[in-house]
Scaffold this active site. Structure first.
Site, PDB file in Angstrom:
ATOM      1  N   ARG A 167     -16.421 -14.843  -9.214  1.00  0.00           N
ATOM      2  CA  ARG A 167     -15.986 -13.438  -9.276  1.00  0.00           C
ATOM      3  C   ARG A 167     -17.162 -12.506  -9.017  1.00  0.00           C
ATOM      4  O   ARG A 167     -17.027 -11.455  -8.410  1.00  0.00           O
ATOM      5  CB  ARG A 167     -15.457 -13.122 -10.665  1.00  0.00           C
ATOM      6  CG  ARG A 167     -14.130 -13.718 -10.968  1.00  0.00           C
ATOM      7  CD  ARG A 167     -13.820 -13.384 -12.396  1.00  0.00           C
ATOM      8  NE  ARG A 167     -12.523 -13.876 -12.785  1.00  0.00           N
ATOM      9  CZ  ARG A 167     -11.835 -13.359 -13.780  1.00  0.00           C
ATOM     10  NH1 ARG A 167     -12.314 -12.353 -14.476  1.00  0.00           N
ATOM     11  NH2 ARG A 167     -10.668 -13.838 -14.105  1.00  0.00           N
ATOM     12  N   ASN A 204       1.364   3.318  -2.407  1.00  0.00           N
ATOM     13  CA  ASN A 204       0.610   4.384  -3.101  1.00  0.00           C
ATOM     14  C   ASN A 204      -0.508   4.918  -2.219  1.00  0.00           C
ATOM     15  O   ASN A 204      -0.745   6.137  -2.170  1.00  0.00           O
ATOM     16  CB  ASN A 204       0.063   3.869  -4.426  1.00  0.00           C
ATOM     17  CG  ASN A 204       1.101   3.930  -5.529  1.00  0.00           C
ATOM     18  OD1 ASN A 204       1.467   5.020  -5.983  1.00  0.00           O
ATOM     19  ND2 ASN A 204       1.613   2.776  -5.952  1.00  0.00           N
ATOM     20  N   ASP A 234      -6.298  -2.265 -18.501  1.00  0.00           N
ATOM     21  CA  ASP A 234      -5.253  -1.238 -18.642  1.00  0.00           C
ATOM     22  C   ASP A 234      -5.446  -0.371 -19.890  1.00  0.00           C
ATOM     23  O   ASP A 234      -4.477  -0.012 -20.568  1.00  0.00           O
ATOM     24  CB  ASP A 234      -3.853  -1.896 -18.667  1.00  0.00           C
ATOM     25  CG  ASP A 234      -3.549  -2.646 -17.375  1.00  0.00           C
ATOM     26  OD1 ASP A 234      -4.090  -2.255 -16.321  1.00  0.00           O
ATOM     27  OD2 ASP A 234      -2.774  -3.615 -17.425  1.00  0.00           O
ATOM     28  N   ASN A 276      -6.902   3.797 -11.773  1.00  0.00           N
ATOM     29  CA  ASN A 276      -5.890   2.771 -11.522  1.00  0.00           C
ATOM     30  C   ASN A 276      -4.516   3.348 -11.796  1.00  0.00           C
ATOM     31  O   ASN A 276      -4.381   4.262 -12.618  1.00  0.00           O
ATOM     32  CB  ASN A 276      -6.124   1.577 -12.466  1.00  0.00           C
ATOM     33  CG  ASN A 276      -5.107   0.465 -12.247  1.00  0.00           C
ATOM     34  OD1 ASN A 276      -4.795   0.114 -11.101  1.00  0.00           O
ATOM     35  ND2 ASN A 276      -4.583  -0.098 -13.317  1.00  0.00           N
ATOM     36  N   GLU A 299       5.418   6.996  -9.267  1.00  0.00           N
ATOM     37  CA  GLU A 299       4.014   6.664  -8.964  1.00  0.00           C
ATOM     38  C   GLU A 299       3.522   7.526  -7.808  1.00  0.00           C
ATOM     39  O   GLU A 299       2.377   8.002  -7.792  1.00  0.00           O
ATOM     40  CB  GLU A 299       3.883   5.177  -8.593  1.00  0.00           C
ATOM     41  CG  GLU A 299       4.171   4.230  -9.737  1.00  0.00           C
ATOM     42  CD  GLU A 299       3.910   2.772  -9.374  1.00  0.00           C
ATOM     43  OE1 GLU A 299       2.994   2.491  -8.590  1.00  0.00           O
ATOM     44  OE2 GLU A 299       4.633   1.899  -9.888  1.00  0.00           O
ATOM     45  N   GLY A 307       0.780  -1.237   0.000  1.00  0.00           N
ATOM     46  CA  GLY A 307       0.000   0.000   0.000  1.00  0.00           C
ATOM     47  C   GLY A 307       0.810   1.285   0.000  1.00  0.00           C
ATOM     48  O   GLY A 307       0.345   2.313   0.504  1.00  0.00           O
ATOM     49  N   GLU A 325       8.898   5.665  -7.294  1.00  0.00           N
ATOM     50  CA  GLU A 325       9.054   7.059  -6.836  1.00  0.00           C
ATOM     51  C   GLU A 325       8.170   7.999  -7.656  1.00  0.00           C
ATOM     52  O   GLU A 325       7.592   8.950  -7.137  1.00  0.00           O
ATOM     53  CB  GLU A 325      10.521   7.501  -6.968  1.00  0.00           C
ATOM     54  CG  GLU A 325      11.425   6.880  -5.916  1.00  0.00           C
ATOM     55  CD  GLU A 325      12.897   7.145  -6.192  1.00  0.00           C
ATOM     56  OE1 GLU A 325      13.206   8.060  -6.998  1.00  0.00           O
ATOM     57  OE2 GLU A 325      13.730   6.426  -5.602  1.00  0.00           O
ATOM     58  N   HIS A 371      -0.796   2.023 -13.118  1.00  0.00           N
ATOM     59  CA  HIS A 371      -0.152   0.873 -13.759  1.00  0.00           C
ATOM     60  C   HIS A 371       1.322   1.210 -13.978  1.00  0.00           C
ATOM     61  O   HIS A 371       1.646   2.310 -14.441  1.00  0.00           O
ATOM     62  CB  HIS A 371      -0.846   0.583 -15.094  1.00  0.00           C
ATOM     63  CG  HIS A 371      -0.317  -0.652 -15.746  1.00  0.00           C
ATOM     64  ND1 HIS A 371      -0.576  -1.919 -15.275  1.00  0.00           N
ATOM     65  CD2 HIS A 371       0.501  -0.810 -16.825  1.00  0.00           C
ATOM     66  CE1 HIS A 371       0.039  -2.803 -16.035  1.00  0.00           C
ATOM     67  NE2 HIS A 371       0.697  -2.159 -16.985  1.00  0.00           N
TER      68      HIS A 371
END
Ligand code: GAR
Length: 198
Positions: free
Chosen positions: A71, A20, A151, A113, A180, A18, A178, A115
């Site tokens: 799912r 981010n 994506d 998101n 991100e 975690g 870094e 990526h």
């Protein structure tokens, strides 16, 4: 941006450490940052980031994917845990499960998101190893809106870094991470300010 009173609520979904999410939480401490964290949810009960969230009095939820036979059931349960917090945005921050169309379509233009590649290059897994193997000179990260195709949603922010001759996937991942941590708060600020002004 006017003042501190109007803030968007974030539900952050994580799978592991975690970092981010922690960076976003730190950005939210700025009174002029236009968002606050309402919830951190993980599908892994042992996700390290949950401990950080609990220590900082952020509400947490766990929906263990292993307990669901489909799912659809897993995503329905996630949705019913998220909804009571009434988030404006769902933030995938190292959330390593693919979300399916029925879940994504419940939150149109409301899921972001991050990526670890310069999309549209290197969708999917092992982005850094593939970029090094291909002899790329540049790598990076992308924050984008989530759409059902993996994506592939509209890009909000990208940051690039050089790939050095002696890079391994790990050293490159560190350099990208870094960026991100700069890119995600920047993207949330852009999206939140846009939503608050409409
Ligand atoms: C980050 O590098 C993020 O870009 C990546 O997982 C890591 C999570 O780190 N996400 C993906 O690969 C999604 N396809 P964190 O848990 O420390 O934020």
């Amino acid at each position: 941006m006017s003042d501190t009173s109007e803030k968007l609520k974030l539900a952050i979904l994580i799978s592991g450490r975690g970092s981010n999410m922690i960076t976003i939480h730190k950005a939210c401490q700025d009174p002029y940052f236009p968002a606050e964290i309402a919830l951190v949810l993980s599908h892994r009960p042992d996700a390290k980031g949950l401990t950080y969230a609990q220590e900082h009095n952020i509400p947490t939820e766990v929906v263990d994917h292993k307990e669901y036979s489909s799912r659809k059931d897993f995503e329905n349960e996630m949705n019913s845990r998220i909804e009571p917090y009434k988030p404006d945005l769902i933030i995938l921050a190292g959330f390593l499960r693919i979300l399916n169309a029925p879940f994504i379509e419940k939150w149109p233009n409301r899921i972001l998101n991050i990526h670890p590649s310069l999309l549209p290059k290197y969708k999917g897994l092992n982005t850094h190893a593939r970029a090094i193997d291909d002899g790329q000179k540049e790598a990076g990260c992308t924050v984008h809106y989530v759409v059902p195709e993996l994506d592939s949603g509209p890009i909000i922010v990208q940051k690039s870094v050089p790939i050095l001759e002696d890079d391994t996937p790990n050293t490159l991942a560190q350099r990208v991470l870094e960026q991100e941590h700069i890119a995600y708060p920047e993207a949330i600020k852009l999206v939140a300010n846009k939503l608050l002004s409409t």
